[in-house]
Scaffold this motif. Structure first.
Motif, PDB file in Angstrom:
ATOM      1  N   LEU A   1       3.173   9.788  -5.919  1.00 14.79           N
ATOM      2  CA  LEU A   1       2.738   8.297  -5.453  1.00 14.79           C
ATOM      3  C   LEU A   1       4.163   7.923  -5.276  1.00 14.79           C
ATOM      4  CD1 LEU A   1       1.031   6.004  -5.048  1.00 14.79           C
ATOM      5  CD2 LEU A   1       1.569   5.249  -7.301  1.00 14.79           C
ATOM      6  N   TRP A   2       4.587   7.389  -3.950  1.00 11.85           N
ATOM      7  CA  TRP A   2       5.827   6.835  -3.503  1.00 11.85           C
ATOM      8  C   TRP A   2       5.877   5.483  -3.331  1.00 11.85           C
ATOM      9  CZ3 TRP A   2       8.942  10.129   0.466  1.00 11.85           C
ATOM     10  CH2 TRP A   2       9.098  11.401   0.213  1.00 11.85           C
ATOM     11  N   VAL A   3       6.784   4.900  -3.922  1.00 17.56           N
ATOM     12  CA  VAL A   3       6.790   3.348  -3.742  1.00 17.56           C
ATOM     13  C   VAL A   3       8.067   2.906  -3.347  1.00 17.56           C
ATOM     14  CG1 VAL A   3       6.399   0.953  -4.941  1.00 17.56           C
ATOM     15  CG2 VAL A   3       5.149   2.803  -5.589  1.00 17.56           C
TER      16      VAL A   3
ATOM     17  N   ASP B   1       7.960   8.489   4.277  1.00 14.12           N
ATOM     18  CA  ASP B   1       6.404   8.018   3.869  1.00 14.12           C
ATOM     19  C   ASP B   1       6.526   6.649   3.216  1.00 14.12           C
ATOM     20  OD1 ASP B   1       4.044   9.607   4.224  1.00 14.12           O
ATOM     21  OD2 ASP B   1       4.923  11.035   2.865  1.00 14.12           O
ATOM     22  N   PRO B   2       7.005   5.434   3.886  1.00 16.32           N
ATOM     23  CA  PRO B   2       7.393   4.377   3.583  1.00 16.32           C
ATOM     24  C   PRO B   2       6.154   3.398   3.044  1.00 16.32           C
ATOM     25  CG  PRO B   2       7.193   4.143   5.787  1.00 16.32           C
ATOM     26  CD  PRO B   2       7.384   5.681   5.378  1.00 16.32           C
ATOM     27  N   SER B   3       6.181   2.751   1.928  1.00 21.53           N
ATOM     28  CA  SER B   3       4.978   1.983   1.541  1.00 21.53           C
ATOM     29  C   SER B   3       4.780   0.784   2.798  1.00 21.53           C
ATOM     30  CB  SER B   3       5.219   1.091   0.309  1.00 21.53           C
ATOM     31  OG  SER B   3       5.518   2.043  -0.743  1.00 21.53           O
ATOM     32  N   ARG B   4       3.604   0.205   2.712  1.00 22.79           N
ATOM     33  CA  ARG B   4       3.096  -0.644   3.915  1.00 22.79           C
ATOM     34  C   ARG B   4       2.928  -2.284   3.329  1.00 22.79           C
ATOM     35  NH1 ARG B   4       2.445   1.625   9.042  1.00 22.79           N
ATOM     36  NH2 ARG B   4       2.969   3.898   9.204  1.00 22.79           N
TER      37      ARG B   4
ATOM     38  N   ASP C   1       0.989  -0.894  -0.002  1.00 24.86           N
ATOM     39  CA  ASP C   1      -0.082   0.099  -0.001  1.00 24.86           C
ATOM     40  C   ASP C   1       1.003   1.172  -0.003  1.00 24.86           C
ATOM     41  OD1 ASP C   1      -2.578  -1.225   0.108  1.00 24.86           O
ATOM     42  OD2 ASP C   1      -2.305  -1.869   2.223  1.00 24.86           O
ATOM     43  N   THR C   2       0.589   2.031  -0.812  1.00 25.94           N
ATOM     44  CA  THR C   2       1.582   3.391  -1.335  1.00 25.94           C
ATOM     45  C   THR C   2       0.978   4.286  -0.555  1.00 25.94           C
ATOM     46  OG1 THR C   2       0.716   3.383  -3.399  1.00 25.94           O
ATOM     47  CG2 THR C   2       2.837   2.011  -2.880  1.00 25.94           C
ATOM     48  N   VAL C   3       1.721   5.652  -0.511  1.00 21.48           N
ATOM     49  CA  VAL C   3       1.431   7.053  -0.133  1.00 21.48           C
ATOM     50  C   VAL C   3       1.588   7.887  -1.344  1.00 21.48           C
ATOM     51  CG1 VAL C   3       2.514   8.927   1.401  1.00 21.48           C
ATOM     52  CG2 VAL C   3       2.571   6.423   2.066  1.00 21.48           C
ATOM     53  N   ILE C   4       0.313   8.923  -1.127  1.00 23.89           N
ATOM     54  CA  ILE C   4       0.543   9.758  -2.159  1.00 23.89           C
ATOM     55  C   ILE C   4       0.635  11.241  -1.585  1.00 23.89           C
ATOM     56  CG2 ILE C   4      -1.230  11.388  -3.697  1.00 23.89           C
ATOM     57  CD1 ILE C   4      -2.525   8.896  -4.358  1.00 23.89           C
ATOM     58  N   ARG C   5       1.498  12.076  -2.070  1.00 23.76           N
ATOM     59  CA  ARG C   5       1.946  13.414  -1.546  1.00 23.76           C
ATOM     60  C   ARG C   5       1.173  14.375  -2.141  1.00 23.76           C
ATOM     61  NH1 ARG C   5       7.761  14.351   1.308  1.00 23.76           N
ATOM     62  NH2 ARG C   5       7.353  12.660   2.825  1.00 23.76           N
TER      63      ARG C   5
END
Length: 367
Positions: free
Chosen positions: A36-38, A44-47, A5-9
């Motif tokens: 979108l960070w992977v 902001d690490p992916s989970r 699951d990724t993070v959007i800035r």
């Protein structure tokens, strides 16, 4: 293999449609979605899907097993790269990144965010407009002559003398708001500088507009890439692209931003070499298209169904359209558009099937 699951800035320059559509979410989004960070950047690490464990914490629990001995020995107990999707609807700042030696010194004495270099490669998913590196001096002189703004005479003289670094210094430290306004009103006379109209509107009076006159304007076709090495001045202007970089957040800004600007730091590390931007068309080998760079921390490939992903070291695969299935050993993971998977170190290869397109990030220890 573990789905992420990724993070959007949500920086102000982001798009309200591009990332929403990539992820199959309602479009337009309520606000701008920029990156979108992977990966496993600590900010902001992916989970891991299903359990919510941050990827950086997961790797820290077993770095040798998940990263592999060579990656661990070379880069320490962290994922050395960060994969992003950039959705640019307004200009980003004019900036540079340090090399490894500069980053170590800057982290110790100047407050740099970390001690790592931040080279990067960006592959266009749509037409992508950017600026990268200093244009050849003769070409810049010719453009400045056609622009015909008398106040630029000192900058022109420095460029004509081959002193591009001096020209940048003059542009950033000796430019008034009035001169920036003159340049903005004159841009229509030079079609090759049309890409500067939006930065000039967005940041009226910003000396970065004058500094940008010195840089290569680049329009990437979908599938083309631009490589930005340490010290190379650049600014992304518009478009959607996949970007792979060293897992760092060292950014020194010169202008075209509301964030902190450190002109002295930029001038101390800027790469003043001139010539065309480092544009890559990619090297095609069947269902793989590779974008070679000199950096050991990362390599980037575009992946189509039928591709075989060689084993060794940590890897990330991001689907950007359609749907794919990734198989390795007895493990199988399905990916829809916008979904990603972490592949831990394993000497066994993975196979990609389905009907879609992805980008594969891995280490490049052969560089």
């Amino acid at each position: 293999m573990r789905k992420l699951d990724t993070v959007i800035r949500d920086y102000h320059w982001g798009s309200r449609t591009a990332l929403a559509e990539l992820l199959g979410e309602p479009s337009p989004s309520p606000g701008p979605q920029a990156e979108l960070w992977v990966g496993a950047h600590p900010d902001d690490p992916s989970r891991l899907r299903g359990c919510g464990v941050p990827l950086d914490r997961y790797l820290a629990a077993n770095p040798a097993g998940l990263l592999g001995p060579r990656c661990l020995a070379e880069f320490g107990p962290r994922l050395p790269f960060l994969l992003k999707v950039l959705a640019v609807d307004a200009p980003l700042s004019l900036q540079v990144h340090p090399d490894r030696e500069q980053a170590v010194a800057g982290h110790a004495g100047r407050g740099y965010r970390d001690d790592r270099a931040k080279p990067e490669v960006l592959v266009a998913l749509t037409e992508f407009t950017t600026m990268s590196g200093f244009r050849a001096p003769a070409d810049t002189v010719a453009l400045l002559d056609r622009l015909d703004v008398p106040g630029l005479a000192p900058v022109r003289a420095a460029v004509a003398a081959g002193e591009v670094g001096g020209a940048l210094r003059l542009a950033l430290t000796g430019t008034t708001g009035g001169l920036v306004a003159e340049v903005a009103s004159a841009l229509g006379r030079v079609p090759e500088l049309a890409h500067l109209a939006e930065p000039a509107r967005t940041y009226p009076g910003d000396p970065g507009v004058v500094a940008a006159l010195l840089l290569n304007g680049v329009v990437l076709r979908p599938g083309q890439a631009v490589y930005v090495g340490p010290g190379v001045p650049h600014a992304h202007l518009r478009g959607v692209g996949v970007e792979l970089m060293v897992n760092s957040d060292n950014v020194l800004r010169a202008g075209l931003t509301t964030k902190e600007v450190d002109v002295a730091a930029v001038l101390s590390i800027v790469d003043t070499r001139t010539g065309p931007a480092h544009v890559l068309d990619g090297e095609v080998d069947g269902p793989l298209r590779t974008y070679p760079t000199p950096d050991p921390e990362f390599r980037l490939h575009e992946v189509r169904p039928g591709a075989v992903l060689a084993g060794g070291g940590p890897q990330v695969l991001l689907c950007v359209n359609g749907s794919l299935v990734v198989r390795r050993g007895g493990d199988e993971v399905g990916l829809a558009s916008g979904e990603s998977v972490f592949l831990p170190h394993d000497e066994a290869a993975a196979q990609v099937a389905g009907e879609g397109r992805a980008f594969w990030a891995a280490v490049n220890l052969g560089a």
